[in-house]
Design a protein around this motif. Structure first.
Motif, short mmCIF file in Angstrom:
data_model
loop_
_atom_site.label_atom_id
_atom_site.label_comp_id
_atom_site.label_asym_id
_atom_site.label_seq_id
_atom_site.Cartn_x
_atom_site.Cartn_y
_atom_site.Cartn_z
N LYS A 28 0.88 -1.16 -0.01
CA LYS A 28 -0.13 0.00 0.16
C LYS A 28 0.91 1.29 -0.11
O LYS A 28 0.53 2.07 -0.75
CB LYS A 28 -0.82 0.16 1.18
N LEU A 29 1.90 1.17 0.79
CA LEU A 29 2.79 2.34 1.02
C LEU A 29 3.39 2.51 -0.40
O LEU A 29 3.63 3.65 -0.97
CB LEU A 29 3.87 2.10 2.11
N ALA A 32 1.08 4.00 -2.92
CA ALA A 32 0.84 5.55 -2.84
C ALA A 32 2.09 6.35 -3.12
O ALA A 32 1.87 7.41 -3.84
CB ALA A 32 0.69 5.61 -1.44
N LYS A 37 1.80 10.32 -4.76
CA LYS A 37 1.11 11.10 -3.49
C LYS A 37 2.33 11.48 -2.67
O LYS A 37 2.35 12.15 -2.07
CB LYS A 37 0.23 10.19 -2.89
N ILE A 38 3.36 10.48 -2.74
CA ILE A 38 4.45 10.57 -1.64
C ILE A 38 5.68 10.69 -2.55
O ILE A 38 6.00 9.61 -3.18
CB ILE A 38 4.51 9.45 -0.93
N VAL A 57 4.28 10.70 7.26
CA VAL A 57 3.81 10.54 5.88
C VAL A 57 3.26 9.03 5.98
O VAL A 57 2.17 8.56 5.73
CB VAL A 57 4.51 10.61 4.63
N GLN A 60 0.44 8.35 8.46
CA GLN A 60 -0.91 8.70 7.84
C GLN A 60 -1.36 7.57 6.85
O GLN A 60 -2.58 7.30 6.50
CB GLN A 60 -0.74 9.88 7.30
N THR A 61 -0.47 7.12 5.95
CA THR A 61 -0.84 6.39 4.71
C THR A 61 -1.24 5.07 5.14
O THR A 61 -2.30 4.49 4.41
CB THR A 61 0.38 6.05 3.63
N ILE A 62 -0.53 4.11 6.24
CA ILE A 62 -0.82 3.01 6.38
C ILE A 62 -1.36 2.70 7.84
O ILE A 62 -1.15 1.53 8.09
CB ILE A 62 0.34 2.20 5.79
#
Ligand SMILES: [Zn+2]
Ligand SMILES: [Zn+2]
Ligand SMILES: [Zn+2]
Length: 464
Positions: A28-29, A32, A37-38, A57, A60-62
Protein backbone atom coordinates in the motif's frame (compact mmCIF):
# COMPACT_ATOMS: atom_id res chain seq x y z
CA UNK A 1 7.51 -31.36 -29.35
CA UNK A 2 6.97 -33.53 -26.38
CA UNK A 3 5.77 -31.50 -23.46
CA UNK A 4 6.20 -34.20 -20.86
CA UNK A 5 9.98 -33.73 -20.99
CA UNK A 6 9.63 -30.52 -19.08
CA UNK A 7 9.48 -30.97 -15.36
CA UNK A 8 8.27 -27.95 -13.53
CA UNK A 9 8.76 -27.08 -9.95
CA UNK A 10 8.39 -23.92 -7.97
CA UNK A 11 11.53 -21.96 -7.29
CA UNK A 12 12.54 -22.05 -3.67
CA UNK A 13 14.16 -18.66 -3.75
CA UNK A 14 11.54 -16.34 -2.44
CA UNK A 15 11.55 -13.39 -4.79
CA UNK A 16 11.07 -9.86 -3.57
CA UNK A 17 7.79 -9.79 -5.44
CA UNK A 18 5.88 -12.42 -3.56
CA UNK A 19 6.98 -11.23 -0.18
CA UNK A 20 5.84 -7.73 -1.05
CA UNK A 21 2.48 -9.02 -2.02
CA UNK A 22 2.26 -10.81 1.29
CA UNK A 23 3.04 -7.61 3.03
CA UNK A 24 -0.07 -5.68 2.23
CA UNK A 25 1.03 -2.63 4.15
CA UNK A 26 4.33 -2.28 2.33
CA UNK A 27 2.43 -2.74 -0.92
CA UNK A 28 0.00 0.00 0.00
CA UNK A 29 2.84 2.33 0.86
CA UNK A 30 4.69 1.69 -2.39
CA UNK A 31 1.43 2.03 -4.27
CA UNK A 32 0.86 5.45 -2.75
CA UNK A 33 4.41 6.49 -3.57
CA UNK A 34 3.97 5.35 -7.16
CA UNK A 35 0.81 7.32 -7.51
CA UNK A 36 3.15 10.24 -6.70
CA UNK A 37 1.22 11.07 -3.64
CA UNK A 38 4.48 10.60 -1.77
CA UNK A 39 7.74 11.63 -3.32
CA UNK A 40 10.04 11.33 -0.33
CA UNK A 41 9.70 9.89 3.10
CA UNK A 42 11.53 12.12 5.53
CA UNK A 43 11.82 11.68 9.27
CA UNK A 44 10.76 14.32 11.75
CA UNK A 45 12.26 14.72 15.22
CA UNK A 46 9.85 13.94 17.98
CA UNK A 47 11.54 13.50 21.33
CA UNK A 48 8.28 12.60 22.99
CA UNK A 49 8.33 9.28 21.15
CA UNK A 50 10.43 6.30 22.07
CA UNK A 51 12.48 6.40 18.86
CA UNK A 52 12.95 10.15 18.90
CA UNK A 53 11.73 10.55 15.34
CA UNK A 54 8.68 9.68 13.30
CA UNK A 55 7.74 9.35 9.63
CA UNK A 56 4.45 11.26 9.57
CA UNK A 57 3.65 10.41 5.93
CA UNK A 58 3.96 6.68 6.55
CA UNK A 59 1.89 6.86 9.69
CA UNK A 60 -0.87 8.66 7.84
CA UNK A 61 -0.76 6.44 4.74
CA UNK A 62 -0.71 3.02 6.32
CA UNK A 63 -1.75 3.71 9.92
CA UNK A 64 1.20 2.13 11.68
CA UNK A 65 3.52 3.58 14.27
CA UNK A 66 7.00 3.48 15.69
CA UNK A 67 9.14 0.42 15.10
CA UNK A 68 6.70 -1.10 12.64
CA UNK A 69 7.18 1.89 10.34
CA UNK A 70 10.94 1.44 10.49
CA UNK A 71 10.75 -2.26 9.78
CA UNK A 72 8.54 -1.74 6.71
CA UNK A 73 10.81 1.00 5.37
CA UNK A 74 13.91 -1.06 6.06
CA UNK A 75 12.56 -4.15 4.35
CA UNK A 76 11.68 -2.09 1.29
CA UNK A 77 15.16 -0.62 1.46
CA UNK A 78 16.73 -4.09 1.70
CA UNK A 79 14.81 -5.22 -1.35
CA UNK A 80 16.15 -2.23 -3.24
CA UNK A 81 12.74 -0.74 -3.83
CA UNK A 82 13.38 2.34 -1.76
CA UNK A 83 16.60 4.28 -1.74
CA UNK A 84 17.96 5.20 1.65
CA UNK A 85 19.71 8.50 2.22
CA UNK A 86 21.44 9.44 5.43
CA UNK A 87 19.46 11.98 7.40
CA UNK A 88 20.95 12.17 10.89
CA UNK A 89 22.54 10.24 13.69
CA UNK A 90 20.94 9.94 17.10
CA UNK A 91 22.55 8.76 20.33
CA UNK A 92 20.82 6.31 22.60
CA UNK A 93 21.33 5.16 26.13
CA UNK A 94 22.84 1.68 25.88
CA UNK A 95 20.91 0.64 28.98
CA UNK A 96 17.37 1.89 28.37
CA UNK A 97 17.49 3.01 24.72
CA UNK A 98 16.31 6.49 25.61
CA UNK A 99 17.39 9.25 23.26
CA UNK A 100 17.24 11.79 26.07
CA UNK A 101 20.94 11.97 26.83
CA UNK A 102 22.81 14.91 28.24
CA UNK A 103 26.51 15.31 27.50
CA UNK A 104 28.78 15.63 30.48
CA UNK A 105 32.41 16.70 30.08
CA UNK A 106 35.15 15.83 32.51
CA UNK A 107 38.83 16.28 33.20
CA UNK A 108 40.75 13.63 31.27
CA UNK A 109 43.21 13.25 34.16
CA UNK A 110 41.02 13.07 37.31
CA UNK A 111 37.52 12.78 35.73
CA UNK A 112 36.30 15.76 37.75
CA UNK A 113 33.41 17.69 36.25
CA UNK A 114 34.74 20.87 37.85
CA UNK A 115 36.40 22.27 34.75
CA UNK A 116 36.44 25.75 33.26
CA UNK A 117 37.00 27.01 29.79
CA UNK A 118 38.75 30.24 28.88
CA UNK A 119 41.89 31.89 27.56
CA UNK A 120 44.79 30.21 29.25
CA UNK A 121 47.78 32.34 30.32
CA UNK A 122 51.20 31.28 31.52
CA UNK A 123 53.28 33.42 33.86
CA UNK A 124 56.79 32.92 32.51
CA UNK A 125 58.60 33.80 35.79
CA UNK A 126 56.92 31.11 37.94
CA UNK A 127 55.49 28.89 35.18
CA UNK A 128 51.98 29.17 36.62
CA UNK A 129 49.28 28.30 34.07
CA UNK A 130 45.66 29.34 34.57
CA UNK A 131 42.61 30.74 32.89
CA UNK A 132 42.42 34.48 32.43
CA UNK A 133 39.87 34.88 35.25
CA UNK A 134 42.37 33.61 37.80
CA UNK A 135 44.77 36.46 36.97
CA UNK A 136 42.20 39.22 36.83
CA UNK A 137 42.38 41.72 39.74
CA UNK A 138 40.81 45.17 39.39
CA UNK A 139 41.70 45.81 35.79
CA UNK A 140 45.18 44.26 36.13
CA UNK A 141 46.65 40.74 35.82
CA UNK A 142 48.16 39.39 39.03
CA UNK A 143 49.70 35.90 39.15
CA UNK A 144 47.73 33.91 41.73
CA UNK A 145 50.83 31.91 42.67
CA UNK A 146 53.64 34.49 43.02
CA UNK A 147 51.45 37.65 43.18
CA UNK A 148 53.60 39.46 40.60
CA UNK A 149 51.85 41.66 38.07
CA UNK A 150 51.79 40.52 34.46
CA UNK A 151 52.54 43.49 32.26
CA UNK A 152 53.53 42.69 28.69
CA UNK A 153 52.23 39.79 26.72
CA UNK A 154 55.09 37.99 25.06
CA UNK A 155 57.65 39.44 27.52
CA UNK A 156 56.61 38.28 31.02
CA UNK A 157 53.58 36.14 30.16
CA UNK A 158 52.10 34.35 27.17
CA UNK A 159 48.71 33.16 25.99
CA UNK A 160 48.19 29.51 25.13
CA UNK A 161 44.81 30.16 23.55
CA UNK A 162 41.37 29.05 24.62
CA UNK A 163 41.61 25.78 26.56
CA UNK A 164 40.08 24.00 29.55
CA UNK A 165 41.47 23.71 33.01
CA UNK A 166 40.48 21.32 35.80
CA UNK A 167 39.76 23.15 39.01
CA UNK A 168 40.46 20.06 41.06
CA UNK A 169 43.80 18.82 39.71
CA UNK A 170 44.96 21.85 37.70
CA UNK A 171 45.28 19.92 34.43
CA UNK A 172 45.12 22.11 31.33
CA UNK A 173 43.77 20.39 28.28
CA UNK A 174 42.16 20.90 24.93
CA UNK A 175 39.81 17.92 24.58
CA UNK A 176 37.78 16.95 27.62
CA UNK A 177 36.52 13.49 28.32
CA UNK A 178 32.87 13.35 27.19
CA UNK A 179 30.30 10.99 28.56
CA UNK A 180 26.56 10.86 28.51
CA UNK A 181 24.06 10.99 31.30
CA UNK A 182 20.72 9.37 30.56
CA UNK A 183 17.88 11.59 31.71
CA UNK A 184 15.59 8.60 31.93
CA UNK A 185 17.58 5.98 33.82
CA UNK A 186 20.42 8.22 35.09
CA UNK A 187 23.12 5.86 33.91
CA UNK A 188 26.39 7.38 32.73
CA UNK A 189 27.98 6.01 29.56
CA UNK A 190 31.34 6.73 28.02
CA UNK A 191 31.35 8.38 24.66
CA UNK A 192 32.38 5.19 22.91
CA UNK A 193 29.78 3.05 24.70
CA UNK A 194 26.77 5.06 23.74
CA UNK A 195 24.54 3.61 20.97
CA UNK A 196 24.48 5.47 17.71
CA UNK A 197 21.50 5.13 15.42
CA UNK A 198 21.46 6.45 11.91
CA UNK A 199 18.16 7.65 10.61
CA UNK A 200 17.35 7.83 6.95
CA UNK A 201 15.01 9.40 4.54
CA UNK A 202 13.61 7.16 1.80
CA UNK A 203 12.68 7.72 -1.79
CA UNK A 204 11.40 5.57 -4.57
CA UNK A 205 14.06 4.04 -6.79
CA UNK A 206 12.99 5.53 -10.10
CA UNK A 207 14.81 2.87 -12.11
CA UNK A 208 12.38 0.34 -10.66
CA UNK A 209 9.23 2.32 -11.31
CA UNK A 210 8.10 0.28 -14.36
CA UNK A 211 8.78 -2.98 -12.62
CA UNK A 212 6.94 -1.93 -9.50
CA UNK A 213 3.96 -0.62 -11.38
CA UNK A 214 3.60 -4.02 -13.00
CA UNK A 215 4.20 -5.97 -9.82
CA UNK A 216 1.65 -4.10 -7.83
CA UNK A 217 -1.21 -3.98 -10.28
CA UNK A 218 -1.46 -5.99 -13.51
CA UNK A 219 0.57 -8.95 -12.35
CA UNK A 220 -1.92 -9.97 -9.70
CA UNK A 221 -4.76 -9.46 -12.16
CA UNK A 222 -2.97 -11.48 -14.81
CA UNK A 223 -2.51 -14.29 -12.31
CA UNK A 224 -6.20 -14.19 -11.55
CA UNK A 225 -7.02 -14.14 -15.24
CA UNK A 226 -5.06 -17.34 -15.80
CA UNK A 227 -6.56 -18.99 -12.74
CA UNK A 228 -10.04 -18.17 -13.90
CA UNK A 229 -9.21 -19.83 -17.18
CA UNK A 230 -8.51 -22.95 -15.20
CA UNK A 231 -4.73 -22.72 -15.26
CA UNK A 232 -2.39 -23.68 -12.50
CA UNK A 233 0.25 -21.00 -12.37
CA UNK A 234 3.79 -21.52 -11.15
CA UNK A 235 5.87 -18.46 -10.62
CA UNK A 236 9.63 -18.61 -11.26
CA UNK A 237 9.20 -22.13 -12.51
CA UNK A 238 12.30 -24.25 -12.89
CA UNK A 239 12.04 -26.17 -16.10
CA UNK A 240 14.40 -28.91 -17.16
CA UNK A 241 15.00 -28.50 -20.85
CA UNK A 242 15.58 -31.20 -23.43
CA UNK A 243 19.21 -30.12 -23.57
CA UNK A 244 19.53 -31.03 -19.91
CA UNK A 245 19.90 -27.42 -18.86
CA UNK A 246 17.64 -26.01 -16.19
CA UNK A 247 15.78 -22.82 -16.96
CA UNK A 248 13.85 -20.42 -14.84
CA UNK A 249 10.69 -19.19 -16.52
CA UNK A 250 8.84 -16.26 -14.96
CA UNK A 251 5.49 -18.00 -15.06
CA UNK A 252 4.34 -21.34 -16.33
CA UNK A 253 0.61 -21.85 -16.70
CA UNK A 254 -0.69 -25.37 -17.14
CA UNK A 255 -4.16 -26.69 -17.64
CA UNK A 256 -5.26 -30.20 -18.39
CA UNK A 257 -8.66 -30.18 -19.96
CA UNK A 258 -8.83 -33.94 -20.12
CA UNK A 259 -8.13 -34.12 -23.81
CA UNK A 260 -4.94 -32.12 -24.03
CA UNK A 261 -2.63 -30.64 -21.45
CA UNK A 262 -1.82 -27.02 -22.23
CA UNK A 263 1.32 -25.33 -21.00
CA UNK A 264 2.18 -21.72 -21.57
CA UNK A 265 5.61 -20.27 -20.94
CA UNK A 266 5.19 -16.68 -19.85
CA UNK A 267 8.14 -14.33 -19.71
CA UNK A 268 8.13 -10.91 -18.15
CA UNK A 269 10.59 -8.38 -19.49
CA UNK A 270 10.67 -4.95 -17.99
CA UNK A 271 13.05 -2.27 -19.11
CA UNK A 272 13.32 1.41 -18.47
CA UNK A 273 12.74 2.19 -22.11
CA UNK A 274 12.65 -0.63 -24.65
CA UNK A 275 13.00 -4.37 -24.37
CA UNK A 276 15.54 -5.39 -26.96
CA UNK A 277 16.18 -8.48 -29.04
CA UNK A 278 18.56 -10.20 -26.63
CA UNK A 279 15.85 -10.52 -23.98
CA UNK A 280 13.34 -11.99 -26.42
CA UNK A 281 15.94 -14.34 -27.84
CA UNK A 282 16.81 -15.53 -24.38
CA UNK A 283 13.18 -16.22 -23.55
CA UNK A 284 12.61 -18.03 -26.83
CA UNK A 285 15.60 -20.31 -26.29
CA UNK A 286 14.39 -21.24 -22.81
CA UNK A 287 10.82 -21.84 -23.96
CA UNK A 288 11.97 -23.92 -26.91
CA UNK A 289 14.32 -26.03 -24.84
CA UNK A 290 11.62 -26.44 -22.22
CA UNK A 291 9.31 -27.84 -24.90
CA UNK A 292 6.69 -25.10 -24.81
CA UNK A 293 4.89 -24.21 -27.98
CA UNK A 294 2.70 -21.61 -26.34
CA UNK A 295 4.85 -18.59 -25.62
CA UNK A 296 3.70 -15.31 -24.16
CA UNK A 297 6.00 -12.44 -23.37
CA UNK A 298 4.82 -9.55 -21.26
CA UNK A 299 6.83 -6.52 -22.28
CA UNK A 300 6.96 -3.27 -20.35
CA UNK A 301 6.96 -0.56 -21.55
CA UNK A 302 7.50 -1.64 -25.17
CA UNK A 303 9.41 -3.82 -27.58
CA UNK A 304 12.22 -2.67 -29.84
CA UNK A 305 11.66 -3.00 -33.61
CA UNK A 306 14.11 -5.83 -34.21
CA UNK A 307 12.79 -7.70 -31.21
CA UNK A 308 9.24 -7.34 -32.52
CA UNK A 309 10.12 -8.91 -35.85
CA UNK A 310 11.82 -11.81 -34.15
CA UNK A 311 8.90 -12.39 -31.80
CA UNK A 312 6.50 -12.49 -34.73
CA UNK A 313 8.67 -14.99 -36.56
CA UNK A 314 8.92 -17.23 -33.52
CA UNK A 315 5.18 -16.99 -32.80
CA UNK A 316 5.70 -15.36 -29.45
CA UNK A 317 2.56 -13.63 -28.29
CA UNK A 318 3.60 -10.17 -27.12
CA UNK A 319 1.64 -8.34 -24.48
CA UNK A 320 2.58 -4.71 -24.07
CA UNK A 321 0.73 -2.71 -21.40
CA UNK A 322 -2.07 -1.73 -23.79
CA UNK A 323 -2.79 -5.30 -24.94
CA UNK A 324 -2.37 -6.60 -21.44
CA UNK A 325 -4.99 -4.14 -20.27
CA UNK A 326 -7.34 -5.30 -23.04
CA UNK A 327 -6.82 -8.96 -22.19
CA UNK A 328 -7.45 -8.33 -18.52
CA UNK A 329 -10.60 -6.41 -19.34
CA UNK A 330 -11.91 -9.32 -21.44
CA UNK A 331 -13.04 -11.41 -18.55
CA UNK A 332 -13.49 -15.12 -18.74
CA UNK A 333 -16.14 -17.14 -20.56
CA UNK A 334 -18.50 -18.88 -18.18
CA UNK A 335 -17.59 -22.33 -19.35
CA UNK A 336 -13.88 -21.98 -18.77
CA UNK A 337 -13.82 -21.70 -15.02
CA UNK A 338 -15.40 -24.95 -14.03
CA UNK A 339 -13.54 -27.02 -16.59
CA UNK A 340 -11.16 -28.86 -14.27
CA UNK A 341 -13.77 -30.74 -12.30
CA UNK A 342 -15.45 -32.71 -15.05
CA UNK A 343 -13.78 -36.04 -15.82
CA UNK A 344 -13.00 -36.56 -19.46
CA UNK A 345 -15.03 -39.36 -20.92
CA UNK A 346 -17.11 -39.90 -23.98
CA UNK A 347 -18.93 -42.71 -25.63
CA UNK A 348 -19.64 -41.11 -28.95
CA UNK A 349 -18.37 -38.37 -31.20
CA UNK A 350 -21.29 -36.12 -30.31
CA UNK A 351 -20.57 -36.62 -26.62
CA UNK A 352 -16.99 -35.59 -27.27
CA UNK A 353 -18.20 -32.48 -29.07
CA UNK A 354 -20.52 -31.64 -26.18
CA UNK A 355 -17.71 -32.17 -23.70
CA UNK A 356 -15.47 -29.78 -25.63
CA UNK A 357 -18.24 -27.22 -25.87
CA UNK A 358 -18.76 -27.33 -22.14
CA UNK A 359 -15.02 -26.65 -21.81
CA UNK A 360 -15.47 -23.43 -23.74
CA UNK A 361 -14.28 -24.71 -27.12
CA UNK A 362 -15.86 -23.82 -30.41
CA UNK A 363 -16.12 -27.13 -32.22
CA UNK A 364 -16.25 -27.75 -35.94
CA UNK A 365 -16.78 -31.20 -37.41
CA UNK A 366 -15.10 -32.02 -40.72
CA UNK A 367 -13.33 -28.68 -40.64
CA UNK A 368 -11.54 -27.45 -43.73
CA UNK A 369 -8.19 -25.93 -42.87
CA UNK A 370 -5.70 -24.39 -45.24
CA UNK A 371 -2.12 -25.40 -44.64
CA UNK A 372 1.05 -23.43 -45.11
CA UNK A 373 1.70 -25.44 -48.26
CA UNK A 374 -1.54 -24.12 -49.73
CA UNK A 375 -3.20 -27.52 -49.54
CA UNK A 376 -6.63 -27.82 -47.98
CA UNK A 377 -6.99 -30.37 -45.19
CA UNK A 378 -9.98 -32.01 -43.68
CA UNK A 379 -9.84 -32.34 -39.89
CA UNK A 380 -12.40 -34.63 -38.21
CA UNK A 381 -12.90 -32.34 -35.24
CA UNK A 382 -11.34 -28.93 -34.83
CA UNK A 383 -11.74 -27.41 -31.38
CA UNK A 384 -10.80 -23.77 -30.87
CA UNK A 385 -10.73 -21.85 -27.66
CA UNK A 386 -9.80 -18.18 -27.58
CA UNK A 387 -8.44 -17.21 -24.20
CA UNK A 388 -7.48 -13.68 -25.02
CA UNK A 389 -3.76 -14.28 -24.81
CA UNK A 390 -3.60 -17.61 -26.56
CA UNK A 391 -5.94 -19.33 -28.96
CA UNK A 392 -5.77 -23.05 -28.47
CA UNK A 393 -6.54 -25.15 -31.50
CA UNK A 394 -6.87 -28.89 -31.14
CA UNK A 395 -7.04 -31.18 -34.14
CA UNK A 396 -8.80 -34.42 -33.36
CA UNK A 397 -8.57 -37.40 -35.63
CA UNK A 398 -11.10 -40.15 -35.15
CA UNK A 399 -10.05 -43.43 -36.71
CA UNK A 400 -12.49 -46.29 -36.53
CA UNK A 401 -11.83 -49.67 -38.03
CA UNK A 402 -11.93 -53.40 -37.49
CA UNK A 403 -8.23 -53.59 -36.78
CA UNK A 404 -5.94 -51.28 -34.78
CA UNK A 405 -5.05 -48.02 -36.49
CA UNK A 406 -1.74 -48.26 -38.31
CA UNK A 407 1.26 -45.95 -38.50
CA UNK A 408 0.31 -44.63 -41.94
CA UNK A 409 -2.97 -43.13 -40.66
CA UNK A 410 -1.31 -41.43 -37.71
CA UNK A 411 1.53 -40.22 -39.91
CA UNK A 412 -0.91 -38.72 -42.40
CA UNK A 413 -2.80 -36.92 -39.63
CA UNK A 414 0.39 -35.59 -38.09
CA UNK A 415 1.50 -34.26 -41.45
CA UNK A 416 -1.84 -32.48 -41.97
CA UNK A 417 -1.79 -30.92 -38.53
CA UNK A 418 1.81 -29.77 -39.01
CA UNK A 419 0.98 -28.15 -42.34
CA UNK A 420 -2.03 -26.47 -40.75
CA UNK A 421 0.15 -25.18 -37.93
CA UNK A 422 -1.88 -26.97 -35.24
CA UNK A 423 0.28 -28.11 -32.38
CA UNK A 424 -2.28 -29.79 -30.12
CA UNK A 425 -3.13 -33.13 -31.67
CA UNK A 426 -5.35 -35.96 -30.53
CA UNK A 427 -5.88 -39.33 -32.16
CA UNK A 428 -8.84 -41.41 -31.08
CA UNK A 429 -8.34 -44.95 -32.21
CA UNK A 430 -11.15 -47.52 -32.29
CA UNK A 431 -10.46 -50.28 -31.45
CA UNK A 432 -6.91 -49.06 -30.75
CA UNK A 433 -3.53 -48.30 -32.33
CA UNK A 434 -0.72 -50.55 -33.43
CA UNK A 435 2.42 -50.35 -31.33
CA UNK A 436 4.35 -48.43 -34.03
CA UNK A 437 1.49 -45.98 -34.49
CA UNK A 438 1.30 -45.38 -30.74
CA UNK A 439 5.05 -44.84 -30.46
CA UNK A 440 5.10 -42.44 -33.37
CA UNK A 441 2.17 -40.47 -31.95
CA UNK A 442 3.87 -40.16 -28.59
CA UNK A 443 7.08 -39.01 -30.17
CA UNK A 444 5.20 -36.32 -32.08
CA UNK A 445 3.48 -35.10 -28.93
CA UNK A 446 0.12 -36.41 -30.09
CA UNK A 447 -2.28 -37.54 -27.41
CA UNK A 448 -3.77 -40.96 -28.01
CA UNK A 449 -7.10 -42.30 -26.81
CA UNK A 450 -7.85 -45.91 -27.47
CA UNK A 451 -11.32 -47.11 -26.95
CA UNK A 452 -13.09 -50.37 -27.67
CA UNK A 453 -16.21 -49.07 -29.30
CA UNK A 454 -17.95 -45.84 -30.14
CA UNK A 455 -21.74 -45.85 -30.39
CA UNK A 456 -22.43 -47.42 -33.74
CA UNK A 457 -24.38 -44.55 -35.30
CA UNK A 458 -21.30 -42.34 -34.96
CA UNK A 459 -18.86 -44.65 -36.61
CA UNK A 460 -17.01 -43.74 -39.66
CA UNK A 461 -15.05 -46.27 -41.56
CA UNK A 462 -11.44 -45.54 -42.23
CA UNK A 463 -10.84 -48.80 -43.95
CA UNK A 464 -11.48 -49.02 -47.56
ZN1 LIG B 1 53.79 33.70 39.08
ZN1 LIG C 1 41.52 17.11 37.15
ZN1 LIG D 1 18.95 5.24 30.16
Amino acid sequence: MEQSDGTIEAAETGQAISSIQEDALAMKLVGAMLAAKIADIKPQYDFTTELGFIYPVVEQTIQVKGKEVISILESLGDKGLLKRSFFDKLLRCPRCQSINLRPSIRCPKCASRNIVRGRVLEHLACKYVGVEDEFRAGGRYICPRCKMELRTMGADYQSRGVLRKCRDCGEVFNVPLTNWVCLKCSSVSDDDKVDEVSIYSYSLDETKRNWLEFELQPKARFFEFLRQHGYKVTENARVKGRSGAEHCIDMVATRDDGLVSHSIAIGIEIAREKVELDRVLDFDVKAYDGGFHNKVLIVIPELGEEARKFAQLQRIEILEPKELGKVLALGVPRAAGKSEKEPFEFKSKSQLVQYLERQGYKVKKNAKVEGRSGAEHNIDILATRDEGIITHRIAIDVEVGKRPVGLDRVFKFDDKAYDAGILDKVVIGVPGLTREARQFARHQGTKVFETGQLESSEQKSSES
